[in-house]
Design an enzyme around this catalytic site. Structure first.
Site, PDB file in Angstrom:
ATOM      1  N   HIS A  27     -13.181   2.492   8.863  1.00 15.03           N
ATOM      2  CA  HIS A  27     -12.411   1.345   8.340  1.00 15.03           C
ATOM      3  C   HIS A  27     -12.969   0.896   6.984  1.00 15.03           C
ATOM      4  O   HIS A  27     -13.282  -0.283   6.775  1.00 15.03           O
ATOM      5  CB  HIS A  27     -12.423   0.188   9.347  1.00 15.03           C
ATOM      6  CG  HIS A  27     -11.202  -0.688   9.233  1.00 15.03           C
ATOM      7  ND1 HIS A  27     -10.461  -1.100  10.308  1.00 15.03           N
ATOM      8  CD2 HIS A  27     -10.580  -1.221   8.153  1.00 15.03           C
ATOM      9  CE1 HIS A  27      -9.453  -1.852   9.908  1.00 15.03           C
ATOM     10  NE2 HIS A  27      -9.505  -1.933   8.593  1.00 15.03           N
TER      11      HIS A  27
ATOM     12  N   THR B 183      -4.473   5.008   7.619  1.00 17.78           N
ATOM     13  CA  THR B 183      -5.414   4.021   7.061  1.00 17.78           C
ATOM     14  C   THR B 183      -4.922   2.608   7.381  1.00 17.78           C
ATOM     15  O   THR B 183      -5.352   1.655   6.740  1.00 17.78           O
ATOM     16  CB  THR B 183      -5.565   4.178   5.523  1.00 17.78           C
ATOM     17  OG1 THR B 183      -4.274   4.056   4.923  1.00 17.78           O
ATOM     18  CG2 THR B 183      -6.190   5.497   5.144  1.00 17.78           C
ATOM     19  N   SER B 184      -4.019   2.495   8.369  1.00 16.72           N
ATOM     20  CA  SER B 184      -3.450   1.164   8.656  1.00 16.72           C
ATOM     21  C   SER B 184      -4.113   0.502   9.857  1.00 16.72           C
ATOM     22  O   SER B 184      -4.975  -0.354   9.686  1.00 16.72           O
ATOM     23  CB  SER B 184      -1.944   1.254   8.856  1.00 16.72           C
ATOM     24  OG  SER B 184      -1.315   1.311   7.594  1.00 16.72           O
ATOM     25  N   ARG B 185      -3.703   0.870  11.049  1.00 13.16           N
ATOM     26  CA  ARG B 185      -4.330   0.326  12.254  1.00 13.16           C
ATOM     27  C   ARG B 185      -4.339   1.418  13.319  1.00 13.16           C
ATOM     28  O   ARG B 185      -3.353   2.161  13.468  1.00 13.16           O
ATOM     29  CB  ARG B 185      -3.562  -0.896  12.791  1.00 13.16           C
ATOM     30  CG  ARG B 185      -3.773  -2.186  12.012  1.00 13.16           C
ATOM     31  CD  ARG B 185      -5.197  -2.728  12.151  1.00 13.16           C
ATOM     32  NE  ARG B 185      -5.412  -3.966  11.409  1.00 13.16           N
ATOM     33  CZ  ARG B 185      -5.897  -4.042  10.176  1.00 13.16           C
ATOM     34  NH1 ARG B 185      -6.217  -2.929   9.517  1.00 13.16           N
ATOM     35  NH2 ARG B 185      -6.082  -5.210   9.592  1.00 13.16           N
TER      36      ARG B 185
ATOM     37  N   GLU C 243     -11.637   1.039  17.911  1.00 15.38           N
ATOM     38  CA  GLU C 243     -12.716   1.025  16.916  1.00 15.38           C
ATOM     39  C   GLU C 243     -13.640  -0.197  17.014  1.00 15.38           C
ATOM     40  O   GLU C 243     -14.776  -0.158  16.543  1.00 15.38           O
ATOM     41  CB  GLU C 243     -12.131   1.090  15.504  1.00 15.38           C
ATOM     42  CG  GLU C 243     -11.404  -0.183  15.067  1.00 15.38           C
ATOM     43  CD  GLU C 243     -10.848  -0.098  13.647  1.00 15.38           C
ATOM     44  OE1 GLU C 243     -10.224   0.919  13.312  1.00 15.38           O
ATOM     45  OE2 GLU C 243     -11.040  -1.061  12.887  1.00 15.38           O
TER      46      GLU C 243
ATOM     47  N   ASP D 297      -8.882   6.430   9.104  1.00 12.84           N
ATOM     48  CA  ASP D 297      -9.817   5.366   8.703  1.00 12.84           C
ATOM     49  C   ASP D 297      -9.862   4.281   9.770  1.00 12.84           C
ATOM     50  O   ASP D 297     -10.664   3.350   9.669  1.00 12.84           O
ATOM     51  CB  ASP D 297      -9.365   4.755   7.362  1.00 12.84           C
ATOM     52  CG  ASP D 297     -10.385   3.767   6.814  1.00 12.84           C
ATOM     53  OD1 ASP D 297     -11.574   4.149   6.708  1.00 12.84           O
ATOM     54  OD2 ASP D 297     -10.010   2.616   6.512  1.00 12.84           O
TER      55      ASP D 297
ATOM     56  N   ILE E 135       0.830  -1.205   0.000  1.00 10.22           N
ATOM     57  CA  ILE E 135       0.000   0.000   0.000  1.00 10.22           C
ATOM     58  C   ILE E 135       0.871   1.265   0.000  1.00 10.22           C
ATOM     59  O   ILE E 135       0.651   2.181  -0.803  1.00 10.22           O
ATOM     60  CB  ILE E 135      -0.961  -0.012   1.211  1.00 10.22           C
ATOM     61  CG1 ILE E 135      -1.939  -1.187   1.090  1.00 10.22           C
ATOM     62  CG2 ILE E 135      -1.723   1.314   1.318  1.00 10.22           C
ATOM     63  CD1 ILE E 135      -2.750  -1.485   2.338  1.00 10.22           C
TER      64      ILE E 135
ATOM     65  N   CYS F  61       2.341   0.933   7.846  1.00  7.58           N
ATOM     66  CA  CYS F  61       3.041  -0.221   8.428  1.00  7.58           C
ATOM     67  C   CYS F  61       2.032  -1.053   9.221  1.00  7.58           C
ATOM     68  O   CYS F  61       0.971  -0.560   9.595  1.00  7.58           O
ATOM     69  CB  CYS F  61       4.185   0.252   9.318  1.00  7.58           C
ATOM     70  SG  CYS F  61       3.710   1.481  10.527  1.00  7.58           S
ATOM     71  N   PRO F  62       2.364  -2.309   9.482  1.00  7.68           N
ATOM     72  CA  PRO F  62       1.444  -3.125  10.286  1.00  7.68           C
ATOM     73  C   PRO F  62       1.507  -2.724  11.754  1.00  7.68           C
ATOM     74  O   PRO F  62       2.478  -2.075  12.172  1.00  7.68           O
ATOM     75  CB  PRO F  62       1.978  -4.548  10.094  1.00  7.68           C
ATOM     76  CG  PRO F  62       3.417  -4.376   9.761  1.00  7.68           C
ATOM     77  CD  PRO F  62       3.559  -3.057   9.065  1.00  7.68           C
TER      78      PRO F  62
HETATM   79  P1  NAD Z   1       2.733  -4.921   3.639  1.00  7.37           P
HETATM   80  O1  NAD Z   1       3.048  -6.092   4.519  1.00  7.37           O
HETATM   81  O2  NAD Z   1       2.798  -5.090   2.158  1.00  7.37           O
HETATM   82  O3  NAD Z   1       3.673  -3.678   4.021  1.00  7.37           O
HETATM   83  C1  NAD Z   1       3.936  -3.287   5.320  1.00  7.37           C
HETATM   84  C2  NAD Z   1       5.275  -2.586   5.306  1.00  7.37           C
HETATM   85  O4  NAD Z   1       5.505  -2.042   6.593  1.00  7.37           O
HETATM   86  C3  NAD Z   1       6.462  -3.538   4.995  1.00  7.37           C
HETATM   87  O5  NAD Z   1       7.256  -3.003   3.951  1.00  7.37           O
HETATM   88  C4  NAD Z   1       7.212  -3.587   6.309  1.00  7.37           C
HETATM   89  O6  NAD Z   1       8.624  -3.746   6.136  1.00  7.37           O
HETATM   90  C5  NAD Z   1       6.879  -2.218   6.878  1.00  7.37           C
HETATM   91  N1  NAD Z   1       7.140  -2.115   8.304  1.00  7.37           N
HETATM   92  C6  NAD Z   1       7.212  -3.087   9.237  1.00  7.37           C
HETATM   93  N2  NAD Z   1       7.554  -2.565  10.427  1.00  7.37           N
HETATM   94  C7  NAD Z   1       7.710  -1.233  10.225  1.00  7.37           C
HETATM   95  C8  NAD Z   1       8.082  -0.150  11.065  1.00  7.37           C
HETATM   96  N3  NAD Z   1       8.392  -0.341  12.350  1.00  7.37           N
HETATM   97  N4  NAD Z   1       8.124   1.083  10.532  1.00  7.37           N
HETATM   98  C9  NAD Z   1       7.846   1.294   9.217  1.00  7.37           C
HETATM   99  N5  NAD Z   1       7.503   0.306   8.377  1.00  7.37           N
HETATM  100  C10 NAD Z   1       7.429  -0.944   8.878  1.00  7.37           C
HETATM  101  O7  NAD Z   1       1.288  -4.439   4.087  1.00  7.37           O
HETATM  102  P2  NAD Z   1       0.259  -3.582   3.237  1.00  7.37           P
HETATM  103  O8  NAD Z   1      -0.578  -4.486   2.411  1.00  7.37           O
HETATM  104  O9  NAD Z   1       0.965  -2.444   2.585  1.00  7.37           O
HETATM  105  O10 NAD Z   1      -0.683  -3.045   4.406  1.00  7.37           O
HETATM  106  C11 NAD Z   1      -0.227  -2.094   5.361  1.00  7.37           C
HETATM  107  C12 NAD Z   1      -1.214  -2.042   6.505  1.00  7.37           C
HETATM  108  O11 NAD Z   1      -2.450  -1.507   6.022  1.00  7.37           O
HETATM  109  C13 NAD Z   1      -1.619  -3.424   7.040  1.00  7.37           C
HETATM  110  O12 NAD Z   1      -0.745  -3.852   8.041  1.00  7.37           O
HETATM  111  C14 NAD Z   1      -3.015  -3.213   7.565  1.00  7.37           C
HETATM  112  O13 NAD Z   1      -2.918  -2.961   8.951  1.00  7.37           O
HETATM  113  C15 NAD Z   1      -3.488  -1.967   6.848  1.00  7.37           C
HETATM  114  N6  NAD Z   1      -4.683  -2.198   6.033  1.00  7.37           N
HETATM  115  C16 NAD Z   1      -5.758  -1.402   6.260  1.00  7.37           C
HETATM  116  C17 NAD Z   1      -6.904  -1.565   5.484  1.00  7.37           C
HETATM  117  C18 NAD Z   1      -8.111  -0.679   5.663  1.00  7.37           C
HETATM  118  O14 NAD Z   1      -9.190  -0.971   5.143  1.00  7.37           O
HETATM  119  N7  NAD Z   1      -7.993   0.445   6.363  1.00  7.37           N
HETATM  120  C19 NAD Z   1      -6.944  -2.545   4.505  1.00  7.37           C
HETATM  121  C20 NAD Z   1      -5.798  -3.334   4.305  1.00  7.37           C
HETATM  122  C21 NAD Z   1      -4.677  -3.147   5.068  1.00  7.37           C
END
Ligand code: NAD
Length: 352
Positions: free
Chosen positions: A299, A236-238, A267, A262, A157, A209-210
């Site tokens: 979300h 938009t992550s967590r 939540e 988001d 993302i 990031c996750p």
């Molecule tokens: P991904 O696994 O492809 O990418 C996550 C990236 O974060 C990786 O490159 C990883 O190296 C990096 N990372 C790990 N620890 C880190 C840190 N301490 N600091 C910075 N970066 C770090 O995941 P993705 O598919 O890009 O998704 C990212 C996040 O988006 C997911 O973890 C999920 O929580 C969230 N998400 C939200 C929705 C939504 O509807 N809002 C939908 C899908 C995913």
């Protein structure tokens, strides 16, 4: 005999997709619009597998119960798995599979939607014009062109967001990721740096990031303190990536100029549900909702037709692979938190 699957937290809009794709899989699916937790897990007794979403609780108690019902597979209809006690799942030999990529574009595009809406006050302009008030006072925005965006996490993302901001808006993009992808950064002309430089130089900071123990409250009082006055924060992550109490403090003193969220730390109780006639008792969320420069969505960043199709197809394929004894390419290995295919430790295509 058809395998019996129980879906927790399922909503009408996704059931339509699952039913359509299931015509080619033939599972016997029951859908529940309630969350999985230690009080509802008993409903899974008698099923062959369960399917969960972001707010279902897969803690040790729940996983022990699932095991006692002889359930050995949990399929997550999402990418994030911070709601799963992976160690306990592994001890119980319960396979945890997810949908690692369903539409990174959906989430990236929603991220940009929040940035544009907040900057140009679209959410407020819509209401004002609806009331036949055509005054634009208070809607002053800024050009994104040549401003600096900080992207934290450049996985599927984050990379798309970085591309849109750099190639679409010609912003300067700074990125931080513990596993930087220099081929990617060189190809589009963005720079990897540390979090401090991102905090100090960015006009917009967006989280991709996750949620892990390392990233919990990655944005906190200390980080807000280092940021530029008027910075825009997008998540938009967590929810747990941001210390919400500190966010509110820095919104109140105007250090933070905008927040687009988001996701929210607490939540689970509210998002995806209708409280319009009941009200809410979460004072932190209520306070956030009072700021004119905070835009919260529930979300929904993942919520596109393409994403729902991919979620349904991949989830059903995950069940099929398990029941047919095939390699589980979307299994999460608790040892490294990776898909099985990226985990060199497992040989047989399954964690156990
Ligand atoms: P991904 O696994 O492809 O990418 C996550 C990236 O974060 C990786 O490159 C990883 O190296 C990096 N990372 C790990 N620890 C880190 C840190 N301490 N600091 C910075 N970066 C770090 O995941 P993705 O598919 O890009 O998704 C990212 C996040 O988006 C997911 O973890 C999920 O929580 C969230 N998400 C939200 C929705 C939504 O509807 N809002 C939908 C899908 C995913």
């Amino acid at each position: 005999m058809k395998k019996k699957l129980l879906f927790f937290s399922s909503k009408k809009y996704e059931i339509e997709f699952f039913n359509e794709f299931n015509k080619n899989f033939g599972f016997d699916i029951s859908y529940l619009d309630i969350r999985l937790d230690s009080s509802t897990v008993i409903l899974a007794n008698g099923y062959d597998g369960v399917c969960c979403f972001v707010h279902d609780e897969l803690n040790s108690k729940v996983l022990d119960k699932l095991k006692s019902y002889n359930i050995n597979i949990v399929v997550l209809r999402c990418a994030g798995y911070n709601n799963v006690d992976l160690k306990r799942a592994f001890e119980n030999k319960i396979h945890i599979l997810r949908v690692p990529i369903y539409s990174p574009h959906a989430v990236a595009e929603h991220t940009v939607a929040l940035i544009l809406a907040l900057n140009r006050k679209i959410h407020k302009a819509y209401i004002r014009v609806k009331e036949l008030n055509f005054d634009i006072t208070g809607f002053l925005g800024f050009d994104l062109y040549k401003k600096t965006a900080g992207v934290i996490g450049t996985g599927n993302i984050g990379k798309i967001v970085a591309k849109i901001l750099k190639l679409g808006f010609e912003m300067e993009v700074l990125a931080y990721d513990p596993k930087p992808d220099y081929n990617f950064s060189n190809s589009i002309g963005i720079k990897y740096t540390d979090l401090n430089e991102i905090f100090e130089k960015s006009d917009i900071i967006t989280l991709h990031c996750p949620l892990t123990k390392d990233t919990y409250h990655i944005l906190n009082e200390q980080s807000f303190e280092k940021m530029k006055k008027g910075v825009m924060i997008i998540n938009t992550s967590r929810g747990g990536l941001i210390d919400t109490k500190s966010l509110i403090k820095y919104l109140k003193n105007n250090k933070i100029g905008y927040a687009g969220l988001d996701v929210y730390e607490e939540e689970e109780e509210y998002f995806f549900e209708d409280f319009s006639t009941k009200g809410i008792s979460d004072d932190t969320l209520a306070r956030l909702l009072t700021f004119p420069n905070v835009l919260i969505t529930s979300h929904q960043a993942f919520f596109t037709k393409e994403a729902l199709e991919n979620i349904a197809l991949t989830s059903l394929n995950n069940f099929k692979s398990f029941f047919n004894g095939l390699p589980l390419e979307n299994e999460i290995c608790y040892k490294c938190g990776q898909e099985r295919t990226s985990c060199n430790k497992q040989k047989l295509g399954r964690c156990f």
